[in-house]
Design an enzyme around this catalytic site. Sequence first.
Site, PDB file in Angstrom:
ATOM      1  N   ASN A 146      90.021  21.316  54.620  1.00 37.96           N
ATOM      2  CA  ASN A 146      90.908  22.412  54.211  1.00 37.96           C
ATOM      3  C   ASN A 146      90.813  22.767  52.733  1.00 37.96           C
ATOM      4  OD1 ASN A 146      92.105  22.892  56.829  1.00 37.96           O
ATOM      5  ND2 ASN A 146      93.125  20.927  56.575  1.00 37.96           N
TER       6      ASN A 146
ATOM      7  N   ALA B  42      93.314  15.181  53.531  1.00 39.62           N
ATOM      8  CA  ALA B  42      94.212  14.442  54.442  1.00 39.62           C
ATOM      9  C   ALA B  42      93.600  13.123  54.911  1.00 39.62           C
ATOM     10  CB  ALA B  42      94.577  15.317  55.636  1.00 39.62           C
TER      11      ALA B  42
ATOM     12  N   HIS C 179      94.665   9.504  53.706  1.00 38.43           N
ATOM     13  CA  HIS C 179      95.820   8.744  54.166  1.00 38.43           C
ATOM     14  C   HIS C 179      95.544   7.897  55.404  1.00 38.43           C
ATOM     15  CE1 HIS C 179      97.487  11.380  51.209  1.00 38.43           C
ATOM     16  NE2 HIS C 179      97.228  12.467  51.945  1.00 38.43           N
TER      17      HIS C 179
ATOM     18  N   ASP D 227      85.357   2.747  54.432  1.00 37.31           N
ATOM     19  CA  ASP D 227      84.241   1.817  54.649  1.00 37.31           C
ATOM     20  C   ASP D 227      82.935   2.372  54.084  1.00 37.31           C
ATOM     21  OD1 ASP D 227      85.893  -0.002  55.868  1.00 37.31           O
ATOM     22  OD2 ASP D 227      85.204   0.400  57.913  1.00 37.31           O
TER      23      ASP D 227
ATOM     24  N   SER E  21      97.455  17.673  43.960  1.00 37.14           N
ATOM     25  CA  SER E  21      98.901  17.446  43.917  1.00 37.14           C
ATOM     26  C   SER E  21      99.187  15.982  43.604  1.00 37.14           C
ATOM     27  CB  SER E  21      99.510  17.827  45.280  1.00 37.14           C
ATOM     28  OG  SER E  21      98.987  17.003  46.315  1.00 37.14           O
TER      29      SER E  21
ATOM     30  N   ARG F 291     101.844  10.843  52.733  1.00 39.07           N
ATOM     31  CA  ARG F 291     100.818  11.144  51.702  1.00 39.07           C
ATOM     32  C   ARG F 291     100.820  10.111  50.578  1.00 39.07           C
ATOM     33  NH1 ARG F 291      99.099  16.437  52.929  1.00 39.07           N
ATOM     34  NH2 ARG F 291     100.814  17.666  53.754  1.00 39.07           N
TER      35      ARG F 291
END
Length: 151
Positions: free
Chosen positions: A12, A78, A81, A88, A103, A112
């Site tokens: 995204n 994302a 998280h 790995d 952010s 988050r």
Amino acid sequence: MGVKVKVINGPNLNLLGTREPDIYGKDTLADIEAALTALGKELGCELEFFQSNHEGELVDCIQGCRGRVDGILLNPAAYTHYSYAIRDAVAAVGIPAVEVHISNIHQREAFRQQSVTAPVCCGQVVGFGVDSYLLGLRGLVGIIRGRKQHL
Ligand code: CA2
């Protein structure tokens, strides 16, 4: 010899600058890449860029860094998280990596606030918008050039 860094962005982040400007700012991914390229020139550092919305492609990209680049500047988005696969891969290639976030993930939703990828990175820069990438690149190049890592 020049330093080579791969800049890897996760899902995204290709949408940056198009929505949610209150959280992620107005800059596009192309703007971030241009700012990094300019700083890279100043630091004597060559940059390559990669963005994907797919976990396996990110893993393949990280694996492909082995023997080719000196450092990785990583915003797993994302996947930060919960992706043990990306964690790995970073651990496996044994190349210094710095995690960055636009952010401040530590001030946001509970899910988050955990990063499964940060423990295999040399450092994490969060909350400074585009500057997170620029600060992260400075830190990463310092580590590549032999500056001590602080544990
Ligand atoms: O703050 C960051 O850099 C993040 O890695 C951004 C990720 C988020 O999942 C992480 O928790 C923190 C999400 C990037 C989504 O970017 C968008 C951009 C424009 C519109 C919608 C989403």
